[in-house]
Design a protein around this motif. Structure first.
Motif: not given
Length: 160
Positions: A38-48, A67-72, A88-89, A95-99
């Motif tokens: 039911k829940d999914m979390v994206c944490s900072p420090g991954g998916f570089p 979370e802030k810093g995730a999906l950079p 939406l989260p 996520v300023r890179t999102l186009k």
């Protein structure tokens, strides 16, 4: 590994905690019943290097946290048929890179929240290309009223 697609995997644990450890991952696609929680979390420090994330038919997903810093490096996000996702989260605003963002076949309450100038619009207002039900959103019009638009986002009343 640069691309991972999961479908019908039936994972009960948040897959993002494991998948974020793949440093070269560029494309991640979680399709029908790949995750049944039911829940999914994206944490900072991954998916570089992750640029593309597709979530399709995760029918039990109700809450997604970014979370802030995730999906950079994320550029392209597509969410289809996640029919229980309530909103939406909040973290998408960071996520300023999102186009490009594509949303379709979602819970009505979720779609109402992201209408142009809606309650959650500020989470995605920075994204240059937003598609709702495969129609490009003109940020100067109401998302909910695209009855006069074709699939390329053309306003037929102005063309005719």
């Amino acid at each position: 590994i640069v691309e991972v697609t999961l479908s019908a995997s039936g994972l009960a644990e948040n897959p993002m905690q494991t998948l974020k450890e793949f440093p070269n991952l560029i494309i991640l696609q979680l399709f029908s019943e790949s995750y049944t929680g039911k829940d999914m979390v994206c944490s900072p420090g991954g998916f570089p290097q992750l640029k593309v994330l597709k979530l399709w038919k995760l029918e039990k997903l109700e809450k997604w946290e970014v979370e802030k810093g995730a999906l950079p490096t994320l550029e392209d996000l597509e969410i289809r048929s996640c029919v229980k996702l309530e909103m939406l989260p909040d973290g998408l605003r960071h996520v300023r890179t999102l186009k490009k963002l594509k949303l379709s076949n979602m819970l009505k309450e979720c779609m109402d929240r992201i209408e142009y100038q809606g309650q959650d619009w500020d989470k995605i207002a920075h994204v240059p290309d937003i598609y709702i039900e495969d129609t490009l959103v003109d940020k100067g019009t109401d998302v909910a009223d695209h009855s006069q638009m074709d699939h390329q986002g053309q306003d037929w009343d102005k063309i005719a």
